[in-house]
Design an enzyme around this catalytic site. Structure first.
Site, PDB file in Angstrom:
ATOM      1  N   GLU A 202       0.833  -1.207   0.000  1.00 30.69           N
ATOM      2  CA  GLU A 202       0.000   0.000   0.000  1.00 30.69           C
ATOM      3  C   GLU A 202       0.868   1.257   0.000  1.00 30.69           C
ATOM      4  O   GLU A 202       0.822   2.081   0.919  1.00 30.69           O
ATOM      5  CB  GLU A 202      -0.960  -0.032   1.186  1.00 30.69           C
TER       6      GLU A 202
ATOM      7  N   HIS B 266     -18.461  -9.200   5.715  1.00 29.12           N
ATOM      8  CA  HIS B 266     -17.108  -8.698   5.940  1.00 29.12           C
ATOM      9  C   HIS B 266     -16.442  -9.515   7.025  1.00 29.12           C
ATOM     10  O   HIS B 266     -16.984  -9.673   8.118  1.00 29.12           O
ATOM     11  CB  HIS B 266     -17.143  -7.222   6.355  1.00 29.12           C
TER      12      HIS B 266
ATOM     13  N   GLU C 248     -12.984  -9.215   8.729  1.00 28.90           N
ATOM     14  CA  GLU C 248     -11.665  -8.677   9.068  1.00 28.90           C
ATOM     15  C   GLU C 248     -11.009  -9.629  10.061  1.00 28.90           C
ATOM     16  O   GLU C 248     -11.640 -10.038  11.039  1.00 28.90           O
ATOM     17  CB  GLU C 248     -11.780  -7.275   9.673  1.00 28.90           C
TER      18      GLU C 248
ATOM     19  N   HIS D 108      -8.799  -8.329   0.875  1.00 28.20           N
ATOM     20  CA  HIS D 108      -8.057  -7.097   1.138  1.00 28.20           C
ATOM     21  C   HIS D 108      -6.819  -7.409   1.995  1.00 28.20           C
ATOM     22  O   HIS D 108      -6.854  -8.301   2.828  1.00 28.20           O
ATOM     23  CB  HIS D 108      -8.937  -6.064   1.828  1.00 28.20           C
ATOM     24  N   GLU D 109      -5.761  -6.650   1.740  1.00 26.73           N
ATOM     25  CA  GLU D 109      -4.436  -6.869   2.338  1.00 26.73           C
ATOM     26  C   GLU D 109      -3.895  -8.278   2.061  1.00 26.73           C
ATOM     27  O   GLU D 109      -3.237  -8.876   2.909  1.00 26.73           O
ATOM     28  CB  GLU D 109      -4.438  -6.607   3.857  1.00 26.73           C
TER      29      GLU D 109
ATOM     30  N   GLU E 160      -9.298   4.554  -0.341  1.00 23.71           N
ATOM     31  CA  GLU E 160      -9.521   4.864   1.073  1.00 23.71           C
ATOM     32  C   GLU E 160      -8.428   5.759   1.651  1.00 23.71           C
ATOM     33  O   GLU E 160      -8.676   6.529   2.594  1.00 23.71           O
ATOM     34  CB  GLU E 160      -9.602   3.575   1.881  1.00 23.71           C
TER      35      GLU E 160
END
Length: 721
Positions: free
Chosen positions: A170, A411, A413, A481-482, A506
């Site tokens: 990122e 989601h 996380e 993501h990531e 973001e």
């Protein structure tokens, strides 16, 4: 494809012995393989008459075993040709040609009685090669100390790069000569990235370069399976990039058992930037789909409870208490903070908005317990994925969404606690299917557990691929993501619709942001491996707008903003390819500008054809795409910080038809910083002979929809001149 063994005339030239040459089907690319007098495997690559890769070494170093990089003889050479066409489940084009010439060299190491193969596939736009280890008595289990693949570049090229980093990609891209790369200095300025493990003189792939004489070169890898991600370390004296695999906690790079094949190393080459963007070599080097029935996989356009947390008007956490344990906490007795965004009422508002405007899904982040102390603690039992907060009614929302023909998107996380996620995955996916969720966005923010592993190491690569396979078993679509950066595995697992794996939109909400050139570089770098969930569509460009709206406001204006115009945010739906596209802003931001929002409603997410009309990495991109099974085209044109006029020939249109072109453009006074939300919309009649001249503001863009004109349209709109 039947291999044909042949014998090649042995050439003794300088230090090289046993040289073989392979040409691409169109004979524009030429690759040669040889052994040095020390028995070291060497390869080189040329495009037309120009050297791309000078002789570079190949091989691997092993722990507690003799290295596999020298003392070889050639025991066998196989050659073959391949030409076929296949259709992706979804994609930028309806069908893909897989056309290459192949050379497979079997090498024998007499001192150890071991054999390895190096397989080369030369396409019209690039080279792929990998190491293969047959099952054999003297090579069964091995621990890789390092791979020593060299990319010996022929010049000090202009390079678009981010630092080699085991943990994150990122970063903002830097542009410099190859010899001027300085990752440690660059990474020090990226203070908004919390987890870093930077490699001295290292860069990440995909690595994009341009030579002084106008050639475009891209280095990456394909089919990253059961292996560590490849970074590149630069030798500035000879401009050679050498592979550097991500280690585990013990410093080892990979644990292998024969038979085994490494990922493909890829080098794309062209004298046209557009050819890099249209290349399907990385996809072609991946295995076909492992999913037999794919009719449940649907490209998706969605909205979601997400941006309001980034701009500070809502929160992921239900309470402001801290030091909570996942087990033993009575979540119903926590004091609510009054700003938790993932509540039943707010979720219904998003469902209503999605249903009204034809969106497929609603992402909900922060619905499950554990967000109070999720970040930065290196905490293993951080989330479960089946327990909602007290203000989120899972059953009622399932029924409400179904009544509106909208799907909720789950989601998950993990906060980097992957051992926790592995234990809970099956329960989580079962919970999803019971409650009508067919897609999941996973997240891996923070340091990895098991502690000592990195995001890009072999253990995590295997985890990401396991999640893709496991979600496929449950008929769940995946947005990671990531993760480790993609390498074309969406061909093998077409339920893996998109990934983040780069610096997304973001960052504009709470950091120095992404510079205007950022989105003109990403298609040539990160997106070479697969689609990106970039989350475009931000209409309220300047973040200070939200300061007064933040509950319990204790923040002052900070000047953060999206570094594009509003029109460019529309264009990104075309230039930043993904079958999973989010309208990322808040519903109220769209409701104030419904005329511009119409493009987001109209634009497709799956395509039959893609035409790159113009492109230059770091400067500009103009792309036209034809919607799946429709005679509708959409064009996106974007620029860096410079003002320009884009030229878009419409010669790809059906020559027998006329179209209504609706142009969403920067206003004459638009500027990414000074006047970013100034736009204008115009409609004209066009045909295949038309060429659109699109004025692009600094940091700006243009988005165009092209639909067949009817009789009323022909009377209503003027012809474009």
């Amino acid at each position: 494809m039947k291999p044909i063994t042949f014998f090649i005339l042995i050439m003794f030239v300088s230090q090289f012995v046993c040289a073989q040459t392979l040409q691409s089907p169109n004979q524009q690319l030429s690759m040669s393989f040889s052994l040095s007098t020390a028995g070291e495997p060497l390869y080189q690559l040329s495009y037309k008459t120009k050297t791309i890769i000078k002789p570079g070494k190949l091989g691997l170093l092993l722990n507690d075993a003799d290295p596999l990089n020298a003392n070889f003889t050639i025991s066998k050479i196989d050659s073959s040709k391949h030409d076929s066409t296949w259709e992706p489940v979804w994609g930028e084009v309806k069908s893909i040609r897989n056309n290459y010439n192949e050379l497979t060299v079997t090498l024998y190491q007499k001192s150890t009685n071991r054999s390895i193969l190096i397989r080369f596939r030369l396409f019209n736009d690039g080279l792929g090669f990998r190491y293969e280890f047959p099952k054999q008595a003297n090579l069964q289990h091995m621990v890789v100390k390092e791979e020593v693949t060299e990319f010996a570049l022929a010049g000090d090229h202009k390079t678009f790069w981010i630092p080699g980093d085991y943990e994150t990609n990122e970063y903002v891209y830097s542009t410099s000569k190859l010899s001027e790369i300085s990752p440690t200095i660059r990474s020090a300025s990226a203070d908004e990235i919390s987890t870093r493990a930077v490699i001295p003189d290292g860069v990440q792939t995909p690595l994009m370069m341009k030579t002084a004489d106008g050639l475009y070169i891209n280095i990456h890898e394909a089919a990253l399976v059961n292996y560590s991600a490849m970074h590149l370390v630069l030798n500035k004296q000879n401009l050679t990039l050498t592979s550097h695999l991500v280690p585990d906690a013990r410093g080892n790079k990979a644990y292998l058992q024969t038979p085994f094949s490494t990922p493909w190393r890829t080098i794309l080459v062209s004298d046209k930037a557009a050819d890099i963007l249209t290349s399907k070599t990385i996809l072609n080097l991946n295995e076909p789909s492992k999913i037999e029935t794919t009719d449940w996989i649907k490209p998706t356009k969605y909205v979601g409870i997400w941006w309001e947390m980034h701009v500070g008007t809502g929160s992921w956490n239900y309470s402001d208490e801290s030091n909570l344990k996942l087990d033993g906490t009575d979540w119903s007795k926590l004091k609510p903070n009054g700003r938790h965004a993932a509540n039943t009422t707010n979720t219904k508002r998003y469902i209503d908005f999605a249903a009204q405007h034809g969106f497929d899904g609603v992402l909900v982040e922060g619905w499950n317990v554990g967000w109070e102390d999720w970040f930065g603690q290196w905490k293993e039992e951080v989330f479960d994925f089946t327990t909602p907060y007290p203000d989120f009614d899972v059953k009622a929302l399932h029924q409400y969404a179904a009544s509106k023909n909208v799907k909720l998107i789950m989601h998950h996380e993990t906060s980097g606690s992957v051992t926790n996620y592995e234990r809970r995955m099956d329960a989580a996916f079962t919970f999803m299917k019971e409650n009508g969720y067919d897609a999941v966005k996973t997240g891996y923010v923070g340091r990895i557990i098991p502690r000592g592993e990195f995001h890009d190491g072999q253990w995590m690569v295997n985890h990401f691929n396991r999640v893709a396979a496991r979600t496929a078993q449950y008929k769940i679509m995946l947005d990671a993501h990531e993760p480790v950066r993609p390498t074309g595995l969406h061909r093998t697992y077409p339920n893996w619709l998109a990934s983040e794996a780069a610096r997304g939109n973001e960052f504009n909400a709470w950091s120095v942001g992404n510079p205007p050139e950022h989105e003109t570089i990403l298609p040539f770098t990160r997106l070479m491996g697969g689609p990106m969930d970039y989350t475009p569509g931000i209409f309220e460009i300047k973040m200070d707008y939200y300061v007064a709206q933040r509950p319990f406001n204790n923040q002052s204006p900070n000047g953060n903003q999206v570094h594009t115009t509003l029109a460019k945010q529309l264009a990104l739906y075309v230039t930043m390819y993904s079958p999973l596209q989010m309208a990322a802003d808040l519903p109220e931001a769209y409701e104030k500008r419904m005329d511009a929002f119409q493009f987001i409603k109209d634009v497709a997410v799956d395509w039959d054809d893609t035409q790159i009309l113009e492109a230059e990495p770091g400067d500009y991109i103009t792309i036209a795409r034809k919607a799946k099974n429709k005679n509708e085209w959409f064009i996106g044109s974007i620029s860096d910080e410079n003002k320009r006029t884009s030229s878009a020939s419409l010669n790809f249109l059906d020559s027998k038809k006329k179209y209504v072109a609706t142009l969403y453009m920067d206003a004459p006074t638009a500027h990414w910083k000074d006047n970013p939300m100034a736009y204008e919309i115009k409609s004209f009649i066009v045909d295949s002979t038309s060429t659109l001249k699109l004025p692009i503001a600094p940091g700006g863009g243009a988005a165009i929809s092209l639909k067949e004109a009817n009789a009323a349209d022909l009377k209503k709109f003027k012809r474009y001149k």
